[in-house]
Every structure is written in C-alpha cells, then in structure tokens.
Write a protein that holds these residues in place. Structure first.
Motif, mmCIF file in Angstrom:
data_model
loop_
_atom_site.group_PDB
_atom_site.id
_atom_site.type_symbol
_atom_site.label_atom_id
_atom_site.label_comp_id
_atom_site.label_asym_id
_atom_site.label_seq_id
_atom_site.Cartn_x
_atom_site.Cartn_y
_atom_site.Cartn_z
ATOM 1 N N LYS A 2 -10.087 4.286 -4.386
ATOM 2 C CA LYS A 2 -10.108 3.211 -3.399
ATOM 3 C C LYS A 2 -8.699 2.897 -2.934
ATOM 4 O O LYS A 2 -7.743 2.949 -3.705
ATOM 5 C CB LYS A 2 -10.709 1.939 -4.019
ATOM 6 C CG LYS A 2 -12.173 2.069 -4.405
ATOM 7 C CD LYS A 2 -13.077 2.152 -3.197
ATOM 8 C CE LYS A 2 -14.538 2.206 -3.635
ATOM 9 N NZ LYS A 2 -15.432 2.470 -2.483
ATOM 10 N N TYR A 3 -8.644 2.564 -1.658
ATOM 11 C CA TYR A 3 -7.368 2.183 -1.063
ATOM 12 C C TYR A 3 -7.571 0.850 -0.367
ATOM 13 O O TYR A 3 -8.662 0.559 0.118
ATOM 14 C CB TYR A 3 -6.923 3.244 -0.055
ATOM 15 C CG TYR A 3 -6.713 4.592 -0.695
ATOM 16 C CD1 TYR A 3 -5.454 4.983 -1.121
ATOM 17 C CD2 TYR A 3 -7.793 5.443 -0.894
ATOM 18 C CE1 TYR A 3 -5.269 6.210 -1.735
ATOM 19 C CE2 TYR A 3 -7.619 6.670 -1.519
ATOM 20 C CZ TYR A 3 -6.357 7.053 -1.935
ATOM 21 O OH TYR A 3 -6.189 8.267 -2.548
ATOM 22 N N THR A 4 -6.511 0.057 -0.320
ATOM 23 C CA THR A 4 -6.667 -1.237 0.310
ATOM 24 C C THR A 4 -5.425 -1.656 1.065
ATOM 25 O O THR A 4 -4.298 -1.233 0.747
ATOM 26 C CB THR A 4 -7.008 -2.328 -0.740
ATOM 27 O OG1 THR A 4 -7.302 -3.551 -0.099
ATOM 28 C CG2 THR A 4 -5.842 -2.527 -1.715
ATOM 29 N N MET A 5 -5.665 -2.445 2.077
ATOM 30 C CA MET A 5 -4.580 -3.070 2.819
ATOM 31 C C MET A 5 -5.136 -4.334 3.463
ATOM 32 O O MET A 5 -6.344 -4.521 3.521
ATOM 33 C CB MET A 5 -4.016 -2.132 3.885
ATOM 34 C CG MET A 5 -5.009 -1.766 4.968
ATOM 35 S SD MET A 5 -4.312 -0.665 6.222
ATOM 36 C CE MET A 5 -3.102 -1.742 6.994
ATOM 37 N N VAL A 6 -4.240 -5.193 3.932
ATOM 38 C CA VAL A 6 -4.666 -6.427 4.573
ATOM 39 C C VAL A 6 -4.437 -6.326 6.074
ATOM 40 O O VAL A 6 -3.368 -5.899 6.521
ATOM 41 C CB VAL A 6 -3.858 -7.626 4.025
ATOM 42 C CG1 VAL A 6 -4.211 -8.908 4.780
ATOM 43 C CG2 VAL A 6 -4.117 -7.801 2.535
ATOM 44 N N ASP A 7 -5.441 -6.712 6.834
ATOM 45 C CA ASP A 7 -5.256 -6.824 8.280
ATOM 46 C C ASP A 7 -4.547 -8.149 8.531
ATOM 47 O O ASP A 7 -5.156 -9.220 8.496
ATOM 48 C CB ASP A 7 -6.593 -6.806 9.004
ATOM 49 C CG ASP A 7 -6.408 -6.834 10.529
ATOM 50 O OD1 ASP A 7 -5.305 -7.205 10.989
ATOM 51 O OD2 ASP A 7 -7.356 -6.491 11.238
ATOM 52 N N ASP A 53 -11.254 -6.402 -9.512
ATOM 53 C CA ASP A 53 -10.502 -7.427 -8.788
ATOM 54 C C ASP A 53 -10.533 -7.152 -7.286
ATOM 55 O O ASP A 53 -10.668 -8.063 -6.471
ATOM 56 C CB ASP A 53 -9.037 -7.448 -9.256
ATOM 57 C CG ASP A 53 -8.865 -8.217 -10.567
ATOM 58 O OD1 ASP A 53 -9.879 -8.666 -11.131
ATOM 59 O OD2 ASP A 53 -7.711 -8.354 -11.021
ATOM 60 N N LEU A 54 -10.397 -5.883 -6.953
ATOM 61 C CA LEU A 54 -10.389 -5.510 -5.543
ATOM 62 C C LEU A 54 -11.704 -5.890 -4.877
ATOM 63 O O LEU A 54 -11.729 -6.468 -3.792
ATOM 64 C CB LEU A 54 -10.146 -4.002 -5.400
ATOM 65 C CG LEU A 54 -10.262 -3.449 -3.979
ATOM 66 C CD1 LEU A 54 -9.224 -4.070 -3.067
ATOM 67 C CD2 LEU A 54 -10.143 -1.936 -3.981
ATOM 68 N N GLU A 55 -12.800 -5.576 -5.540
ATOM 69 C CA GLU A 55 -14.102 -5.874 -4.956
ATOM 70 C C GLU A 55 -14.335 -7.380 -4.845
ATOM 71 O O GLU A 55 -14.891 -7.864 -3.860
ATOM 72 C CB GLU A 55 -15.205 -5.195 -5.773
ATOM 73 C CG GLU A 55 -15.165 -3.681 -5.539
ATOM 74 C CD GLU A 55 -16.188 -2.919 -6.373
ATOM 75 O OE1 GLU A 55 -16.834 -3.518 -7.240
ATOM 76 O OE2 GLU A 55 -16.319 -1.709 -6.129
ATOM 77 N N ASP A 56 -13.855 -8.122 -5.845
ATOM 78 C CA ASP A 56 -13.974 -9.578 -5.777
ATOM 79 C C ASP A 56 -13.187 -10.133 -4.586
ATOM 80 O O ASP A 56 -13.669 -10.987 -3.847
ATOM 81 C CB ASP A 56 -13.448 -10.217 -7.067
ATOM 82 C CG ASP A 56 -14.400 -10.026 -8.236
ATOM 83 O OD1 ASP A 56 -15.541 -9.588 -8.008
ATOM 84 O OD2 ASP A 56 -13.989 -10.317 -9.373
ATOM 85 N N ALA A 57 -11.972 -9.637 -4.423
ATOM 86 C CA ALA A 57 -11.131 -10.112 -3.323
ATOM 87 C C ALA A 57 -11.741 -9.731 -1.977
ATOM 88 O O ALA A 57 -11.775 -10.534 -1.039
ATOM 89 C CB ALA A 57 -9.724 -9.525 -3.451
ATOM 90 N N VAL A 68 -10.897 -2.033 2.684
ATOM 91 C CA VAL A 68 -11.055 -1.128 1.550
ATOM 92 C C VAL A 68 -11.648 0.175 2.071
ATOM 93 O O VAL A 68 -12.562 0.164 2.892
ATOM 94 C CB VAL A 68 -11.993 -1.728 0.484
ATOM 95 C CG1 VAL A 68 -12.206 -0.740 -0.666
ATOM 96 C CG2 VAL A 68 -11.413 -3.032 -0.060
ATOM 97 N N ALA A 69 -11.109 1.288 1.604
ATOM 98 C CA ALA A 69 -11.623 2.583 2.023
ATOM 99 C C ALA A 69 -11.525 3.583 0.884
ATOM 100 O O ALA A 69 -10.810 3.357 -0.092
ATOM 101 C CB ALA A 69 -10.838 3.095 3.227
#
Ligand code: SF4
Length: 81
Positions: A2-7, A53-57, A68-69
C-alpha cells in the motif's frame, strides 16, 4: 503493498489523521497533512505494521483527502496548474 499520500488541495486540516495514524501523517505549518514516509510523494510502501492505522485514517478523513493505492503514486505531487 500500500502507498499513501494526502491530497493537500482538499485537506481541511482537521487533525484526525495524525491522531489515528501518528506514524504515517503529520502536519505542515498550516495544519495541512502530509505523509511522513516520503514527504507526501506516495512512492514508499507502507510497512505491514502500519496498514491498520492507514486504513483507520483513510476511513476517518472527512474529506477523503487521504489517498491509498496498491501502486506508487508515480506522478507524486500534481504537476498540473
Ligand atoms: Fe486533512 Fe483528512 Fe488528515 Fe483531516 S484527516 S487533516 S482532512 S488529511
């Protein structure tokens, strides 16, 4: 993986993600969130221990600004405009 960033265009600096996933998200001087892992580039895989934590956020962000991708956000920050 999983990868994440904020728009950051849609983040309203509500402060939820840093509480939900303090190892993944922090805020800039204006309170706008960013992904700690790689300075919001979205190209560093989230480690297994932080997936919950990622999924909760992701689910608790009121503006769906947490992206998330399964693949890296290769374009990183928007090149448009
Ligand atoms: Fe921004 Fe969403 Fe984090 Fe709130 S939860 S600070 S809107 S990214």
């Amino acid at each position: 993986e999983k990868y994440t960033m904020v728009d950051q265009e849609t983040c309203i600096a509500c402060g939820t993600c840093g509480v939900t996933a303090p190892d993944l998200f922090d805020y800039d001087d204006d309170g706008i969130a960013f992904a700690i892992l790689d300075d919001n580039e979205g190209v560093t895989a989230v480690t297994e221990d932080l997936i919950d934590d990622l999924e909760d956020a992701f689910e608790s962000c009121p503006t769906e600004s947490i992206k998330v991708a399964d693949q890296p956000f290769s374009c990183g920050k928007s090149a448009a405009s």
